[in-house]
Write a protein that holds these residues in place. Structure first.
Motif, PDB file in Angstrom:
ATOM      1  N   LEU A 172       0.833  -1.199   0.000  1.00  0.00           N
ATOM      2  CA  LEU A 172       0.000   0.000   0.000  1.00  0.00           C
ATOM      3  C   LEU A 172       0.865   1.246   0.000  1.00  0.00           C
ATOM      4  CD1 LEU A 172      -2.545  -1.087   2.780  1.00  0.00           C
ATOM      5  CD2 LEU A 172      -2.666  -1.533   0.315  1.00  0.00           C
ATOM      6  N   PHE A 173       0.609   2.141  -0.933  1.00  0.00           N
ATOM      7  CA  PHE A 173       1.338   3.407  -1.023  1.00  0.00           C
ATOM      8  C   PHE A 173       0.436   4.538  -0.557  1.00  0.00           C
ATOM      9  CE2 PHE A 173       3.853   0.739  -3.730  1.00  0.00           C
ATOM     10  CZ  PHE A 173       5.149   1.210  -3.581  1.00  0.00           C
ATOM     11  N   VAL A 174       0.843   5.203   0.514  1.00  0.00           N
ATOM     12  CA  VAL A 174       0.041   6.267   1.121  1.00  0.00           C
ATOM     13  C   VAL A 174       0.821   7.569   1.030  1.00  0.00           C
ATOM     14  CG1 VAL A 174      -1.206   6.987   3.190  1.00  0.00           C
ATOM     15  CG2 VAL A 174      -0.854   4.550   2.733  1.00  0.00           C
ATOM     16  N   GLY A 175       0.198   8.621   0.494  1.00  0.00           N
ATOM     17  CA  GLY A 175       0.928   9.873   0.374  1.00  0.00           C
ATOM     18  C   GLY A 175       0.091  11.012  -0.156  1.00  0.00           C
ATOM     19  N   SER A 176       0.777  12.023  -0.653  1.00  0.00           N
ATOM     20  CA  SER A 176       0.164  13.276  -1.088  1.00  0.00           C
ATOM     21  C   SER A 176      -0.214  13.209  -2.565  1.00  0.00           C
ATOM     22  CB  SER A 176       1.161  14.417  -0.859  1.00  0.00           C
ATOM     23  OG  SER A 176       2.234  14.316  -1.795  1.00  0.00           O
ATOM     24  N   SER A 177      -0.348  14.374  -3.181  1.00  0.00           N
ATOM     25  CA  SER A 177      -0.650  14.441  -4.610  1.00  0.00           C
ATOM     26  C   SER A 177       0.469  13.829  -5.446  1.00  0.00           C
ATOM     27  CB  SER A 177      -0.882  15.894  -5.030  1.00  0.00           C
ATOM     28  OG  SER A 177       0.223  16.714  -4.686  1.00  0.00           O
ATOM     29  N   ASN A 209      -2.369   2.158  -4.988  1.00  0.00           N
ATOM     30  CA  ASN A 209      -2.169   3.589  -4.772  1.00  0.00           C
ATOM     31  C   ASN A 209      -3.277   4.158  -3.892  1.00  0.00           C
ATOM     32  OD1 ASN A 209      -1.774   6.340  -4.944  1.00  0.00           O
ATOM     33  ND2 ASN A 209      -1.426   6.370  -7.143  1.00  0.00           N
ATOM     34  N   LEU A 210      -2.890   4.617  -2.690  1.00  0.00           N
ATOM     35  CA  LEU A 210      -3.827   5.261  -1.771  1.00  0.00           C
ATOM     36  C   LEU A 210      -3.482   6.740  -1.590  1.00  0.00           C
ATOM     37  CD1 LEU A 210      -4.136   2.471   0.967  1.00  0.00           C
ATOM     38  CD2 LEU A 210      -5.941   3.233  -0.577  1.00  0.00           C
ATOM     39  N   GLY A 211      -2.819   7.320  -2.586  1.00  0.00           N
ATOM     40  CA  GLY A 211      -2.467   8.725  -2.513  1.00  0.00           C
ATOM     41  C   GLY A 211      -3.696   9.624  -2.543  1.00  0.00           C
ATOM     42  N   VAL A 212      -3.642  10.692  -1.747  1.00  0.00           N
ATOM     43  CA  VAL A 212      -4.729  11.676  -1.699  1.00  0.00           C
ATOM     44  C   VAL A 212      -4.108  13.068  -1.701  1.00  0.00           C
ATOM     45  CG1 VAL A 212      -6.647  12.600  -0.357  1.00  0.00           C
ATOM     46  CG2 VAL A 212      -6.248  10.132  -0.413  1.00  0.00           C
ATOM     47  N   SER A 213      -4.516  13.882  -2.643  1.00  0.00           N
ATOM     48  CA  SER A 213      -4.002  15.247  -2.712  1.00  0.00           C
ATOM     49  C   SER A 213      -4.299  15.987  -1.413  1.00  0.00           C
ATOM     50  CB  SER A 213      -4.638  15.983  -3.896  1.00  0.00           C
ATOM     51  OG  SER A 213      -4.121  17.280  -4.019  1.00  0.00           O
ATOM     52  N   GLY A 214      -3.269  16.622  -0.852  1.00  0.00           N
ATOM     53  CA  GLY A 214      -3.419  17.351   0.400  1.00  0.00           C
ATOM     54  C   GLY A 214      -2.954  16.582   1.616  1.00  0.00           C
ATOM     55  N   SER A 215      -2.720  15.282   1.472  1.00  0.00           N
ATOM     56  CA  SER A 215      -2.231  14.490   2.595  1.00  0.00           C
ATOM     57  C   SER A 215      -0.733  14.678   2.776  1.00  0.00           C
ATOM     58  CB  SER A 215      -2.531  12.995   2.378  1.00  0.00           C
ATOM     59  OG  SER A 215      -3.912  12.755   2.368  1.00  0.00           O
ATOM     60  N   ASN A 216      -0.213  14.284   3.912  1.00  0.00           N
ATOM     61  CA  ASN A 216       1.229  14.269   4.148  1.00  0.00           C
ATOM     62  C   ASN A 216       1.540  13.205   5.197  1.00  0.00           C
ATOM     63  OD1 ASN A 216       0.827  15.474   6.788  1.00  0.00           O
ATOM     64  ND2 ASN A 216       0.644  17.457   5.751  1.00  0.00           N
ATOM     65  N   PHE A 217       2.801  13.056   5.531  1.00  0.00           N
ATOM     66  CA  PHE A 217       3.211  12.010   6.469  1.00  0.00           C
ATOM     67  C   PHE A 217       2.515  12.171   7.819  1.00  0.00           C
ATOM     68  CE2 PHE A 217       6.094  10.240   9.690  1.00  0.00           C
ATOM     69  CZ  PHE A 217       6.283   8.952   9.188  1.00  0.00           C
ATOM     70  N   LEU A 276       3.609  -1.520   4.069  1.00  0.00           N
ATOM     71  CA  LEU A 276       2.957  -0.207   4.131  1.00  0.00           C
ATOM     72  C   LEU A 276       4.003   0.854   3.795  1.00  0.00           C
ATOM     73  CD1 LEU A 276       1.125  -0.677   7.569  1.00  0.00           C
ATOM     74  CD2 LEU A 276       0.335  -1.390   5.298  1.00  0.00           C
ATOM     75  N   VAL A 277       3.750   1.624   2.750  1.00  0.00           N
ATOM     76  CA  VAL A 277       4.722   2.601   2.264  1.00  0.00           C
ATOM     77  C   VAL A 277       4.156   4.005   2.427  1.00  0.00           C
ATOM     78  CG1 VAL A 277       6.216   3.271   0.348  1.00  0.00           C
ATOM     79  CG2 VAL A 277       5.437   0.888   0.535  1.00  0.00           C
ATOM     80  N   PHE A 278       4.933   4.869   3.094  1.00  0.00           N
ATOM     81  CA  PHE A 278       4.487   6.233   3.369  1.00  0.00           C
ATOM     82  C   PHE A 278       5.418   7.241   2.697  1.00  0.00           C
ATOM     83  CE2 PHE A 278       2.954   3.590   6.792  1.00  0.00           C
ATOM     84  CZ  PHE A 278       1.640   4.012   6.954  1.00  0.00           C
ATOM     85  N   GLU A 279       4.829   8.277   2.130  1.00  0.00           N
ATOM     86  CA  GLU A 279       5.584   9.328   1.438  1.00  0.00           C
ATOM     87  C   GLU A 279       5.876  10.503   2.363  1.00  0.00           C
ATOM     88  OE1 GLU A 279       4.419  13.135  -1.131  1.00  0.00           O
ATOM     89  OE2 GLU A 279       3.348  11.322  -1.724  1.00  0.00           O
TER      90      GLU A 279
END
Length: 334
Positions: free
Chosen positions: A85-90, A118-126, A146-149
């Motif tokens: 799972l990739f979690v991050g910003s735009s 891809n679980l990226g969401v614009s406006g998110s951050n670590f 679990l992968v965090f940007e």
């Protein structure tokens, strides 16, 4: 005379309405962004309206496919079977390139065994993502990594404190959006594609200026010992909540293109090195994309950020940048 004036008003008014209609039609097919809605399952703050096709042409040109779960994916497997799972910003969301060009899709082509999602969401951050580890594994029980940007700046001490607070209170924030508009004329105006696109350009420029200012000022008052202690607490708790799953964190530094053609990464070196050390101490895979991006620039003259219709070297990752990122993950994820 009144008849003549009335005729001119109708003529020019009609021309204006026609021009407005045409321009909004063009803008609709140039910038029709995904609409965020609250994710009440809380593994991300938001998701997009499911099963949509959106066009983003304000920076690059992205033709993105929002899947049935509300995220930017075109996988040939059920999202419930995702392993990575990739979690991050735009930058992770990757709305400025086509879905097939983002690094998660490219990684799946290179490594089908990874089953990246891809679980990226614009406006998110670590700082708004890392404390969501428990909801992540509850909703994706088959996930093994679990992968965090981290984008541009290492998390501040204040942000680490906020993550720690959520961990301790077990109170993951649930976002909400107020869609009620008292004035229907205002609602119509806000939904006009031309206005939406111009406002997007203006807001993006303000965000870039703010982020660059934050990057330059982050190192002004840095207590390394206090930072290390809190970072250690946060990463240890995150590892415990992952229940044996691998945690990976990747850092996307900003780059400055100099007048002489060289580039340099803008970051707090002391904080970045400390972050890397603490990750290694807890067997967390840490990937700093500075070296791969710099190598691509020096050997192939590739800049990972920017597009021909925006600012070269700034803004969001381009297809070349995502390709480099996919290569890095393909070689690092076991």
């Amino acid at each position: 005379m009144l008849k003549s004036i009335g005729g001119k008003i109708l003529k020019y008014g009609g021309a204006f309405l026609l021009a407005t209609f045409v321009m909004n039609g063009i803008c609709y097919f140039y910038y029709s962004p995904a609409i965020q809605v609250p994710n009440h399952e809380n593994y991300t703050a938001f998701r997009m309206q499911p099963s949509n096709h959106n066009i983003i042409g304000t920076e690059g040109y992205g033709s993105i496919l929002i899947d049935e779960n509300g995220f930017n994916n075109n996988n040939d497997f059920d999202f419930r079977d995702a392993k990575t799972l990739f979690v991050g910003s735009s930058q992770t969301f990757a709305e400025y390139v086509s879905t097939s060009e983002n690094f998660v899709a490219l990684l799946n082509k290179k490594r089908s065994d990874v089953k990246a999602y891809n679980l990226g969401v614009s406006g998110s951050n670590f700082s708004t993502s890392f404390y969501r580890i428990s909801p992540l594994i509850e909703n994706f029980p088959n996930a093994t990594t679990l992968v965090f940007e981290i984008r541009a700046n290492m998390p501040s001490l204040e942000e680490l404190n906020e993550i720690d607070k959520v961990f301790k209170t077990e109170n993951v924030p649930e976002e909400d959006i107020d869609l009620k508009m008292e004035n229907p004329i205002t609602l119509l105006g806000r939904s006009m594609p031309l206005r939406r696109m111009l406002l997007k350009q203006y807001n993006d420029r303000k965000k870039e200026d703010t982020k660059q200012s934050q990057t330059d000022n982050n190192a002004s008052s840095f207590d390394a010992e206090t930072y290390r202690t809190k970072l250690n607490e946060v990463l240890v708790e995150g590892a415990l909540r992952s229940e044996g799953r691998k945690i990976a964190i990747f850092f996307l530094p900003y780059f400055e293109l100099q007048k002489d053609g060289t580039i340099s990464a803008s970051m707090s070196r002391e904080k970045e090195e400390l972050f890397r050390q603490v990750c290694e101490e807890h067997n967390i895979l840490y990937i700093n994309m500075e070296e791969p991006f710099m190598e691509a620039y020096h050997t192939r003259h590739i800049l990972p950020y920017g597009f021909r219709n925006s600012l070269i070297g700034k803004g969001h990752l381009n297809p070349e940048g995502y390709a480099i990122l996919a290569e890095e993950f393909a070689s690092k994820i076991k």
